[in-house]
Design an enzyme around this catalytic site. Structure first.
Site, short mmCIF file in Angstrom:
data_model
loop_
_atom_site.label_atom_id
_atom_site.label_comp_id
_atom_site.label_asym_id
_atom_site.label_seq_id
_atom_site.Cartn_x
_atom_site.Cartn_y
_atom_site.Cartn_z
N LYS A 205 39.79 37.54 35.49
CA LYS A 205 39.88 38.66 36.44
C LYS A 205 38.48 39.16 36.82
O LYS A 205 37.49 38.84 36.16
CB LYS A 205 40.73 39.80 35.83
CG LYS A 205 42.12 39.33 35.37
CD LYS A 205 43.08 39.02 36.52
CE LYS A 205 44.23 38.11 36.12
NZ LYS A 205 45.27 38.69 35.30
C1 LIG Z 1 46.69 38.46 34.66
C2 LIG Z 1 47.92 39.09 35.18
C3 LIG Z 1 48.80 39.84 34.38
C4 LIG Z 1 48.71 39.88 32.89
O1 LIG Z 1 47.51 40.30 32.40
P1 LIG Z 1 47.00 39.83 30.95
O2 LIG Z 1 45.82 40.69 30.73
O3 LIG Z 1 46.68 38.38 31.06
O4 LIG Z 1 48.10 40.09 29.98
C5 LIG Z 1 49.83 40.50 34.98
N1 LIG Z 1 50.06 40.42 36.30
C6 LIG Z 1 49.27 39.67 37.10
C7 LIG Z 1 49.56 39.64 38.56
C8 LIG Z 1 48.19 38.97 36.57
O5 LIG Z 1 47.43 38.22 37.37
#
Ligand SMILES: *Cc1c(COP(=O)(O)O)cnc(C)c1O
Length: 407
Positions: A205
């Protein structure tokens, strides 16, 4: 120009040309950007008194309030935990339904299952590839309690319309902002619009702590519940207790939850990364604009439309391939990019197509626009650390593949 009809054509590596990149300089679709200041922030915590639930957590929560324009923030283990405690705080339970998009990571729907509720998938808008407001409306039932829009790629659905719809029907609006920290809509930051907005700080991210997550809200009652659910349903707040404390050690477990805490080590990294949010946002947007400009004239490609008023922190850049105008499908296109040593990805397989959801009775064909998009989409590299040369290499690879395999 048909396959092999022009000796001077810029031949893709898949058709015998020289790859745009060497294997040593291969590009990936995403890459974290960690600098010496980030490393120093982490080591500072390692030398301090608190490794978890210390001062960095409060500092991060204060900072997330500033970034999101929300009054309260609760840092937690990851974006999935954030969605889970948001659904718990919303009071969702068995018999309830929540509406979300199929073009997302599984967690956006799974969070409803964690509390026994049923995800309902509403189809996407063909231009923005975000959830379509009319489709939400068509899926409303007496058991609908929540709507979970996902800020796909860092852009948004029509959040104003979804906010109004949620208010009209008494629904909890939980925004999955895993892609969109720093995005604004008509000047309002993501985090200030929904009842609760969740963030993810996973390694791919824009802002990362390796893992990490948070929920932000303007509602104090929801905030209190989020705090409780972050740590076993336990409170040390006497005003919430059922009994009388029999000593300073006393605490009460009021409800069942689990350990979803974030460490101070991760919080320090996330805080340090947040110092560069504007830098990441503007660099990624500059790449997005260059891609848009380069791809606008290629008839084989359709690009994601960003709603007016949205200033996005872009997480992903996706090309949609026109199957009528190419002699190859998405799979071959993906392999052709790999042959150029540019590693792509696909976001996302519609959630209800997963075996788990198929076994629950969700059928293929449920959201035809989402399924068609899935068949035609490919995610190309986008991250702040890309050089202008990297960006031009991606453009060259995409362009030569589109031209060579033009139908
Ligand atoms: C990455 C992601 C999540 C989950 O986040 P984590 O930190 O990996 O648990 C949820 N929703 C979306 C759209 C994502 O891209």
């Amino acid at each position: 120009m048909g396959k092999g009809t022009n000796e001077h054509a810029d031949r893709p590596a898949a058709a015998g040309g020289t790859p745009v990149r060497t294997p040593e300089r291969a590009l990936h679709y995403s890459r974290q950007d960690i600098n010496e200041k980030d490393i120093a922030a982490v080591t500072e915590v390692l030398r301090s008194d608190f490794l978890t639930t210390g001062p960095k957590i409060r500092e991060l929560e204060d900072r997330l309030c500033q970034v999101s324009g929300a009054k309260y923030a609760v840092a937690c283990a990851n974006g999935t935990a954030a969605l889970h405690i948001a659904c718990m705080a919303a009071g969702l339970e068995s018999g309830d339904e929540g509406i979300t998009t199929p073009i997302t990571f599984a967690a956006s729907a799974n969070c409803l299952r964690f509390v026994g509720a049923r995800p309902v998938f509403a189809d996407i808008d063909d231009r923005t590839w975000n959830i379509d407001v009319d489709a939400i409306e068509q899926n409303l039932r007496s058991s609908t309690r929540a709507v979970i829009p996902v800020d796909f790629t860092g852009t948004t659905a029509d959040l104003t319309a979804i906010r109004q719809l949620a208010d009209r029907h008494g629904l909890m609006m939980i925004e999955d902002g895993a892609h969109s920290i720093g995005t604004t809509v008509d000047g309002r930051p993501v985090g200030s619009i929904a009842d609760m907005t969740t963030f993810s700080f996973h390694a791919v991210k824009t802002i990362t702590g390796g893992e990490g997550g948070a929920v932000v809200t303007n509602d104090e009652a929801l905030y209190r519940k989020l705090l409780l659910y972050r740590t076993h349903g336990i409170t040390r707040d006497p005003s919430l207790m059922k009994g009388e404390p029999d000593g300073p050690w006393y605490y009460e477990m009021l409800e069942l939850s689990t350990n979803y805490r974030l460490t101070d080590i991760q919080a320090a990294l996330i805080l340090s990364q947040l110092d560069r949010l504007e830098e990441f946002k503007s660099r990624k947007l500059a790449i997005v604009h260059r891609y848009n400009e380069a791809f606008a004239g290629i008839p084989q490609l359709t690009l994601q439309k960003v709603r007016d008023g949205v200033s996005e922190t872009r997480h992903l850049y996706i090309l949609r391939l026109d199957p009528e105008k190419l002699t190859i499908g998405r799979r071959e296109f993906f392999d052709a990019m790999t042959a150029e040593n540019i590693h792509c990805n696909v976001h996302y397989i519609p959630v209800y197509c997963m075996p788990y959801y198929q076994a629950l009775g969700y059928e293929r064909g449920l959201c035809p626009r989402a399924e068609k998009l899935y068949d035609e989409m490919i995610t190309i590299p986008l991250y702040a650390g890309m050089t202008d040369g990297d960006v031009e290499d991606v453009i060259r690879a995409v362009t030569r593949i589109c031209r060579y395999y033009a139908a």
